[in-house]
Design an enzyme around this catalytic site. Structure first.
Site, PDB file in Angstrom:
ATOM      1  N   THR A 373       8.257   1.033  -3.690  1.00  0.00           N
ATOM      2  CA  THR A 373       8.762   1.542  -2.423  1.00  0.00           C
ATOM      3  C   THR A 373      10.145   0.935  -2.285  1.00  0.00           C
ATOM      4  O   THR A 373      10.556   0.141  -3.124  1.00  0.00           O
ATOM      5  CB  THR A 373       7.815   1.112  -1.277  1.00  0.00           C
ATOM      6  OG1 THR A 373       6.515   1.652  -1.519  1.00  0.00           O
ATOM      7  CG2 THR A 373       8.266   1.541   0.093  1.00  0.00           C
ATOM      8  N   ASP A 415      -3.246   7.743  -1.306  1.00  0.00           N
ATOM      9  CA  ASP A 415      -3.339   6.800  -0.191  1.00  0.00           C
ATOM     10  C   ASP A 415      -4.384   7.219   0.837  1.00  0.00           C
ATOM     11  O   ASP A 415      -4.688   6.458   1.757  1.00  0.00           O
ATOM     12  CB  ASP A 415      -1.971   6.651   0.496  1.00  0.00           C
ATOM     13  CG  ASP A 415      -1.129   5.561  -0.138  1.00  0.00           C
ATOM     14  OD1 ASP A 415      -1.616   4.885  -1.056  1.00  0.00           O
ATOM     15  OD2 ASP A 415       0.024   5.379   0.298  1.00  0.00           O
ATOM     16  N   SER A 444      -0.406   4.132   5.747  1.00  0.00           N
ATOM     17  CA  SER A 444       0.639   3.438   5.005  1.00  0.00           C
ATOM     18  C   SER A 444       0.688   1.977   5.425  1.00  0.00           C
ATOM     19  O   SER A 444       0.214   1.598   6.502  1.00  0.00           O
ATOM     20  CB  SER A 444       1.995   4.093   5.292  1.00  0.00           C
ATOM     21  OG  SER A 444       3.058   3.336   4.771  1.00  0.00           O
ATOM     22  N   GLY A 465       3.544  -2.334  -1.244  1.00  0.00           N
ATOM     23  CA  GLY A 465       2.182  -1.864  -1.048  1.00  0.00           C
ATOM     24  C   GLY A 465       1.493  -2.600   0.081  1.00  0.00           C
ATOM     25  O   GLY A 465       2.076  -2.835   1.141  1.00  0.00           O
TER      26      GLY A 465
END
Length: 577
Positions: A373, A415, A444, A465
């Site tokens: 990310t 996810d 998330s 994460g």
């Protein structure tokens, strides 16, 4: 604010600026310039360029985000999504822009099961079925129309130029491709980009993406319709359908960002403004910090301080697993989970000298997520600010680029709790609150955050994460201890997420005495480079990529911190003329 509890060994990047202006006699009404910290120097410079051209922090956010989408395909891109936490200095308003991906209607739980009823891991992680409807392009349009000052043709110009002209491939990008090549080689559109020279990309190559440049040009020219309808949409749909996926033109055109009210709470004299659901980060931060607030952590030895922080982490992550999902689809007990009374109840279950076994807080095991990310932080000269975290999920997302688009699609469907109670690719599991439904947003951990006290403002966030939330927690505690922006970015990290019942730690995060003390309390501690660790596994040596900027209103100074774990990141301050 509490005093610094103990000395921390930190590494400072040459790119990270020193304090940028002389001391002021009274608190400054406005920052003395602008500050941007991001995961790549080209993205930081893109944001500064847009600010020099008369844009505000929100215009700069579009420039930084779109440039990261070009230069960090390993971590984010137009085929993914993100969260943008905005502060409008003129109105004093904070708003959270939710550009998370959404589930296609065809992506039911049954589609992710094999004939024998087992979970189809490959379909959840790779290719068209792993991809949700992208949200990042819609966020650019929304911010430009509602908060920015400049047209998309200006704010997307740096990303278009870099996509067309290319940039040098860096080590992490090349390593990530090598690890995902077996998947990325399945798809002709991806091979055309990553094998354009006839061989795999290598560090130092100039990486050009002309199709992505064209996609950005259409977005700049036509706005929402330049991506979600028309030429680009047709190419996206064809690429997905040719590989067996079932996106529809209607659901692509129906995508909408959501504006949500941030989670706001107080901690030790700071106002904390952070991410609401479908992020799990804000609720978890509120739980953890409110559990910890009555303890003066600065007066505790390192072992007891770590123990209490870990116990707060343990309880917040247990609640994350069972209660959180997309608030448009499930009822979340947010008021309860973020209340001081609820935190007090959790605090009462903590033994200050002994670990609480996670199996006493009912549930099943949940191993760690990965860290692909990216995050950036911005403050402009008017005091507007942006904290933004964006992703495509795994390394290079789904691995699928629909031919002619340059858009690497996400694999965020993993996810969701595609099979309730079954861990996803990273070992994180969920239940009904995070089950897929048409148009629903997957849970998330991304946690863009603002901190504000009487004399300071800080903007921070990180990839990582499920470890994002604990890294932001440690960053908040670092600022509270009096550390500067670069020291906060360099802080050693540790993590506990309820299941597995183990403290993960970076190399040198703990002294041997602290490890010994934690184990004596009943904690399992996974120490890098220690043979086997407590549970026979070895932890990552380092993780995360925290980017932060700070405005000290008392001294009238700006500073930035970029994570020394990431050699291509940059934090820069530019003073007003």
């Amino acid at each position: 604010m509490k005093a610094i509890a103990h000395l921390l060994l930190v590494s400072l990047l040459a790119l990270a600026p020193a304090v940028a202006a002389p001391r002021a006699a009274t608190p400054a009404a406005h920052p003395p310039g602008v500050a941007i910290a991001s995961g790549h120097a080209l993205a930081t410079e893109a944001g500064l360029q847009v600010l020099r051209e008369g844009g505000n922090a929100f215009d700069a956010a579009i420039a930084v985000s779109s440039t990261l989408s070009v230069v960090e395909p390993i971590s984010s891109g137009l085929g993914g999504g993100g969260f943008f936490l905005l502060h409008d200095a003129g109105t004093g308003k904070d708003v959270f822009i939710d550009a998370r991906e959404t589930a296609p209607a065809a992506a039911t739980e049954a589609e992710y099961l094999l004939e024998n009823g087992e979970f189809n891991r490959d379909r959840a992680m790779n290719g068209p079925w792993s991809a949700g409807i992208p949200g990042l392009p819609a966020a650019f349009v929304h911010m430009a129309e509602k908060y920015g000052k400049l047209p998309l043709k200006t704010t997307l110009a740096p990303a278009m130029r870099i996509a067309r002209e290319g940039f040098p491939v860096y080590a992490r990008m090349a390593r990530g491709y090598a690890s995902r090549r077996d998947v990325m080689d399945r798809y002709p559109g991806t091979r055309a980009v990553y094998l354009a020279s006839g061989r795999p990309i290598a560090e130092g190559d100039i990486f050009r993406q002309p199709d992505l440049a064209h996609t950005l040009e259409l977005l700049a020219e036509k706005g929402f319709d330049g991506f979600y309808r028309g030429e680009t949409a047709k190419k996206l749909l064809k690429g997905v359908h040719d590989e067996g996926g079932k996106w529809t033109a209607a659901e692509l055109a129906a995508y909408q960002v959501r504006e949500r009210a941030p989670i706001v709470f107080d901690y030790d004299g700071w106002k904390i403004t952070t991410a609401p659901p479908p992020s799990s980060g804000g609720i978890a931060l509120a739980e953890m910090l409110q559990i910890l607030e009555p303890w003066d952590l600065s007066k505790l030895d390192a072992t007891h301080r770590t123990h209490l922080v870990v116990e707060a982490m343990r309880r917040a992550y247990r609640d994350r697993t069972f209660y959180l999902g997309d608030p448009d689809f499930v009822e979340i007990p947010q008021r309860t989970l973020t209340s001081a009374d609820y935190a007090a109840g959790l605090r009462a279950t903590i033994n200050p000298d002994k670990a609480t076994p996670s199996d006493m807080l009912s549930g099943k095991q949940t191993p760690l997520e990965d860290e692909e990310t990216t995050h950036f932080s911005i403050i402009d000269a008017d005091g507007n600010r942006v904290a933004a975290t964006q992703t495509v999920n795994l390394l290079y997302g789904s691995g699928l680029i629909p031919p002619g688009t340059g858009v690497l699609l996400n694999d965020e469907m993993d996810d969701f709790a595609l099979k309730p109670g079954t861990p996803n690719a990273f070992g994180v599991m969920g239940f009904d609150a995070n089950a897929p439904k048409p148009g629903k947003r997957m849970l998330s951990s991304m946690t863009p955050t603002f901190m504000e006290s009487a004399d300071k403002v800080a903007v921070l966030g990180t990839p990582g994460g499920s470890r994002i939330i604990t890294m932001v927690l440690l960053g908040i505690l670092g600022y509270d201890d009096g550390l500067d922006a670069q020291q906060v970015a360099a802080l050693p990290r540790y993590h506990h997420q309820w299941m597995p019942d183990v403290i993960q730690a970076e190399t040198d995060a703990f002294t041997p005495d602290v490890v010994k003390g934690l184990r004596a309390m009943g904690h399992t501690v996974d120490v890098p480079d220690e043979e086997g660790g407590d549970d026979g596994r070895r932890s990552s040596h380092v993780w995360g990529n925290l980017q932060t900027v700070e405005w000290n209103k008392a001294t009238g100074t700006l500073s930035g911190g970029t994570d020394p774990r990431n050699p291509v990141g940059a934090a820069k301050v530019q003073l007003s003329p």
